[in-house]
Design a protein around this motif. Structure first.
Motif, PDB file in Angstrom:
ATOM      1  N   ILE A  67      -9.352  -0.200   0.924  1.00 44.28           N
ATOM      2  CA  ILE A  67      -8.158   0.432   2.213  1.00 44.28           C
ATOM      3  C   ILE A  67      -9.094   1.252   3.126  1.00 44.28           C
ATOM      4  CG2 ILE A  67      -6.070   2.105   2.344  1.00 44.28           C
ATOM      5  CD1 ILE A  67      -5.424   1.265  -0.484  1.00 44.28           C
ATOM      6  N   PRO A  68      -8.891   0.967   4.501  1.00 37.54           N
ATOM      7  CA  PRO A  68      -9.478   1.899   5.699  1.00 37.54           C
ATOM      8  C   PRO A  68      -8.960   3.264   5.655  1.00 37.54           C
ATOM      9  CG  PRO A  68      -7.871   0.278   6.392  1.00 37.54           C
ATOM     10  CD  PRO A  68      -7.685  -0.142   4.981  1.00 37.54           C
ATOM     11  N   GLY A  69      -9.704   4.110   6.094  1.00 41.53           N
ATOM     12  CA  GLY A  69      -9.524   5.404   6.327  1.00 41.53           C
ATOM     13  C   GLY A  69      -8.502   5.460   7.268  1.00 41.53           C
ATOM     14  N   ALA A  70      -8.073   4.617   8.143  1.00 38.79           N
ATOM     15  CA  ALA A  70      -6.939   4.818   9.115  1.00 38.79           C
ATOM     16  C   ALA A  70      -5.547   4.843   8.750  1.00 38.79           C
ATOM     17  CB  ALA A  70      -6.952   3.677  10.238  1.00 38.79           C
ATOM     18  N   VAL A  71      -5.216   4.314   7.158  1.00 44.49           N
ATOM     19  CA  VAL A  71      -3.928   4.186   6.445  1.00 44.49           C
ATOM     20  C   VAL A  71      -3.448   5.543   6.367  1.00 44.49           C
ATOM     21  CG1 VAL A  71      -3.090   3.622   4.357  1.00 44.49           C
ATOM     22  CG2 VAL A  71      -4.492   1.992   5.418  1.00 44.49           C
ATOM     23  N   ARG A  72      -2.221   5.724   6.766  1.00 42.71           N
ATOM     24  CA  ARG A  72      -1.417   7.130   6.609  1.00 42.71           C
ATOM     25  C   ARG A  72      -0.207   7.163   5.906  1.00 42.71           C
ATOM     26  NH1 ARG A  72      -5.783   8.565   7.227  1.00 42.71           N
ATOM     27  NH2 ARG A  72      -6.739   9.390   9.259  1.00 42.71           N
ATOM     28  N   PHE A  73       0.169   5.713   5.617  1.00 44.79           N
ATOM     29  CA  PHE A  73       1.414   5.424   4.834  1.00 44.79           C
ATOM     30  C   PHE A  73       1.418   4.309   3.929  1.00 44.79           C
ATOM     31  CE2 PHE A  73       5.357   3.215   4.220  1.00 44.79           C
ATOM     32  CZ  PHE A  73       6.186   4.071   3.673  1.00 44.79           C
ATOM     33  N   ILE A  74       1.756   4.261   2.473  1.00 42.42           N
ATOM     34  CA  ILE A  74       1.668   3.192   1.756  1.00 42.42           C
ATOM     35  C   ILE A  74       3.304   3.524   1.022  1.00 42.42           C
ATOM     36  CG2 ILE A  74       0.959   2.326  -0.611  1.00 42.42           C
ATOM     37  CD1 ILE A  74      -1.818   4.085  -0.039  1.00 42.42           C
ATOM     38  N   GLY A  75       3.800   2.178   1.220  1.00 41.18           N
ATOM     39  CA  GLY A  75       5.254   2.030   1.123  1.00 41.18           C
ATOM     40  C   GLY A  75       5.702   1.915  -0.455  1.00 41.18           C
ATOM     41  N   ARG A  76       6.909   2.065  -0.748  1.00 42.85           N
ATOM     42  CA  ARG A  76       7.228   1.920  -2.023  1.00 42.85           C
ATOM     43  C   ARG A  76       6.736   0.574  -2.677  1.00 42.85           C
ATOM     44  NH1 ARG A  76      11.544  -1.009  -3.222  1.00 42.85           N
ATOM     45  NH2 ARG A  76      12.116  -0.896  -0.893  1.00 42.85           N
ATOM     46  N   ASN A  77       6.537   0.751  -4.022  1.00 43.78           N
ATOM     47  CA  ASN A  77       6.081  -0.191  -4.900  1.00 43.78           C
ATOM     48  C   ASN A  77       4.911  -1.137  -4.246  1.00 43.78           C
ATOM     49  OD1 ASN A  77       7.778   0.863  -7.046  1.00 43.78           O
ATOM     50  ND2 ASN A  77       9.485  -0.498  -6.224  1.00 43.78           N
ATOM     51  N   ALA A  78       3.993  -0.534  -3.478  1.00 38.43           N
ATOM     52  CA  ALA A  78       3.245  -1.375  -2.621  1.00 38.43           C
ATOM     53  C   ALA A  78       2.124  -2.297  -3.696  1.00 38.43           C
ATOM     54  CB  ALA A  78       2.221  -0.653  -1.823  1.00 38.43           C
ATOM     55  N   PHE A  79       1.907  -1.577  -4.928  1.00 34.47           N
ATOM     56  CA  PHE A  79       0.995  -2.235  -5.874  1.00 34.47           C
ATOM     57  C   PHE A  79       1.831  -2.281  -7.249  1.00 34.47           C
ATOM     58  CE2 PHE A  79      -1.725  -0.345  -2.950  1.00 34.47           C
ATOM     59  CZ  PHE A  79      -2.588  -1.249  -2.511  1.00 34.47           C
ATOM     60  N   LEU A  80       3.196  -2.481  -7.409  1.00 35.36           N
ATOM     61  CA  LEU A  80       3.891  -2.539  -8.574  1.00 35.36           C
ATOM     62  C   LEU A  80       3.571  -3.723  -9.447  1.00 35.36           C
ATOM     63  CD1 LEU A  80       6.434  -1.394  -9.928  1.00 35.36           C
ATOM     64  CD2 LEU A  80       7.729  -3.112  -8.964  1.00 35.36           C
ATOM     65  N   ASN A  81       3.346  -3.491 -10.654  1.00 37.22           N
ATOM     66  CA  ASN A  81       2.768  -4.671 -11.522  1.00 37.22           C
ATOM     67  C   ASN A  81       1.476  -5.167 -11.203  1.00 37.22           C
ATOM     68  OD1 ASN A  81       3.299  -5.982 -13.829  1.00 37.22           O
ATOM     69  ND2 ASN A  81       4.370  -7.711 -12.978  1.00 37.22           N
ATOM     70  N   CYS A  82       0.618  -4.582 -10.646  1.00 37.64           N
ATOM     71  CA  CYS A  82      -0.798  -4.878 -10.381  1.00 37.64           C
ATOM     72  C   CYS A  82      -1.491  -4.155 -11.602  1.00 37.64           C
ATOM     73  CB  CYS A  82      -1.331  -4.260  -9.183  1.00 37.64           C
ATOM     74  SG  CYS A  82      -0.556  -5.014  -7.849  1.00 37.64           S
ATOM     75  N   LYS A  83      -1.339  -4.677 -12.845  1.00 37.70           N
ATOM     76  CA  LYS A  83      -1.649  -4.182 -13.989  1.00 37.70           C
ATOM     77  C   LYS A  83      -3.166  -4.322 -14.120  1.00 37.70           C
ATOM     78  CE  LYS A  83      -0.208  -8.506 -16.417  1.00 37.70           C
ATOM     79  NZ  LYS A  83       0.941  -9.252 -17.192  1.00 37.70           N
ATOM     80  N   ASN A  84      -3.920  -5.124 -13.452  1.00 33.68           N
ATOM     81  CA  ASN A  84      -5.479  -5.279 -13.804  1.00 33.68           C
ATOM     82  C   ASN A  84      -6.178  -4.351 -12.605  1.00 33.68           C
ATOM     83  OD1 ASN A  84      -5.746  -6.865 -15.906  1.00 33.68           O
ATOM     84  ND2 ASN A  84      -4.953  -8.731 -14.997  1.00 33.68           N
ATOM     85  N   LEU A  85      -5.296  -3.801 -11.606  1.00 34.04           N
ATOM     86  CA  LEU A  85      -5.938  -2.999 -10.718  1.00 34.04           C
ATOM     87  C   LEU A  85      -6.800  -1.921 -11.130  1.00 34.04           C
ATOM     88  CD1 LEU A  85      -6.181  -2.911  -7.658  1.00 34.04           C
ATOM     89  CD2 LEU A  85      -4.312  -1.404  -7.658  1.00 34.04           C
ATOM     90  N   LYS A  86      -8.345  -1.856 -11.183  1.00 29.04           N
ATOM     91  CA  LYS A  86      -9.120  -1.120 -11.786  1.00 29.04           C
ATOM     92  C   LYS A  86      -9.841  -0.323 -10.727  1.00 29.04           C
ATOM     93  CE  LYS A  86     -10.529  -4.307 -15.264  1.00 29.04           C
ATOM     94  NZ  LYS A  86      -9.690  -5.489 -14.783  1.00 29.04           N
ATOM     95  N   ARG A  87      -9.583  -0.459  -9.232  1.00 28.14           N
ATOM     96  CA  ARG A  87     -10.372   0.331  -8.298  1.00 28.14           C
ATOM     97  C   ARG A  87      -9.787   0.235  -6.965  1.00 28.14           C
ATOM     98  NH1 ARG A  87     -15.623   2.605  -8.045  1.00 28.14           N
ATOM     99  NH2 ARG A  87     -16.037   3.023  -5.872  1.00 28.14           N
ATOM    100  N   ILE A  88      -9.521   1.215  -6.178  1.00 26.54           N
ATOM    101  CA  ILE A  88      -9.014   1.242  -4.723  1.00 26.54           C
ATOM    102  C   ILE A  88     -10.209   1.919  -4.329  1.00 26.54           C
ATOM    103  CG2 ILE A  88      -7.420   2.174  -3.255  1.00 26.54           C
ATOM    104  CD1 ILE A  88      -5.364   1.798  -5.440  1.00 26.54           C
ATOM    105  N   THR A  89     -10.707   1.373  -3.264  1.00 28.43           N
ATOM    106  CA  THR A  89     -11.756   2.009  -2.452  1.00 28.43           C
ATOM    107  C   THR A  89     -11.003   2.342  -1.195  1.00 28.43           C
ATOM    108  OG1 THR A  89     -13.540   0.540  -3.600  1.00 28.43           O
ATOM    109  CG2 THR A  89     -13.909   1.802  -1.362  1.00 28.43           C
ATOM    110  N   TYR A  90     -11.111   3.757  -0.977  1.00 31.94           N
ATOM    111  CA  TYR A  90     -10.363   4.310   0.187  1.00 31.94           C
ATOM    112  C   TYR A  90     -11.451   4.801   1.100  1.00 31.94           C
ATOM    113  CZ  TYR A  90      -7.752   7.373   3.392  1.00 31.94           C
ATOM    114  OH  TYR A  90      -7.323   7.856   4.554  1.00 31.94           O
TER     115      TYR A  90
END
Length: 119
Positions: A67-90
Motif C-alpha cells: 500500500i503506498p504511503g499516499a493512502v489516507r482512507f481504507i473503507g469498510r471491509n476492504a480486506f474482509l475474509n482475506c484469511k491468508n493475508l500475512k503481510r501488508i507493506t505500507y
C-alpha cells in the motif's frame, strides 16, 4: 489513453493470481477485486490515496499487499475474509499509518509493516 481508474467490480471473480498496477492508476473503485479467490499478491500504484469498501473482500488466497504511503482512507471491509493475508507493506511511517481513517478493514494491525517498523 492511459489507464487511470479500475472500475467497480472490474476484476470480480477473475482468476488472476498476482497483479502490479501501473503508477498512472489513481482510483480503484469498490469491490474491484472482490472474490478473486486466486489472487495472492498485489502492489497498489503510488497515486492511490484510498482503498474503497470491500475492494479485496473474499480474496481468500491473498497473502501480501503493498500500500503506498499516499493512502489516507481504507473503507469498510476492504480486506474482509482475506484469511491468508500475512503481510501488508505500507510505504509510509507508523505515524502515518495511525493517521489513516480506517473503517474496519477486516484484518489485524499486527500484519502491517511500515518503513520505520511494525504497527
Amino acid at each position: 489513453t492511459t489507464l487511470q481508474r479500475i472500475e467497480y467490480l472490474c476484476f470480480y471473480k477473475s482468476g488472476i493470481t498476482s497483479i502490479s498496477l501501473p503508477n498512472n492508476v489513481e482510483v480503484i473503485e469498490a469491490e474491484a477485486f472482490s472474490n478473486c479467490c486466486n489472487l495472492q499478491h498485489i502492489v497498489l500504484p503510488n497515486k492511490i490515496d484510498m482503498i474503497s469498501w470491500e475492494t479485496f473482500k473474499n480474496c481468500t488466497q491473498l497473502e501480501s499487499i503493498t500500500i503506498p504511503g499516499a493512502v489516507r482512507f481504507i473503507g469498510r471491509n476492504a480486506f474482509l475474509n482475506c484469511k491468508n493475508l500475512k503481510r501488508i507493506t505500507y510505504e509510509g511511517t507508523v505515524e502515518q499509518w495511525n493517521n489513516i481513517s480506517i473503517d474496519d478493514f477486516g484484518v489485524p494491525d499486527n500484519i502491517v509493516y511500515c518503513i520505520d517498523g511494525k504497527v
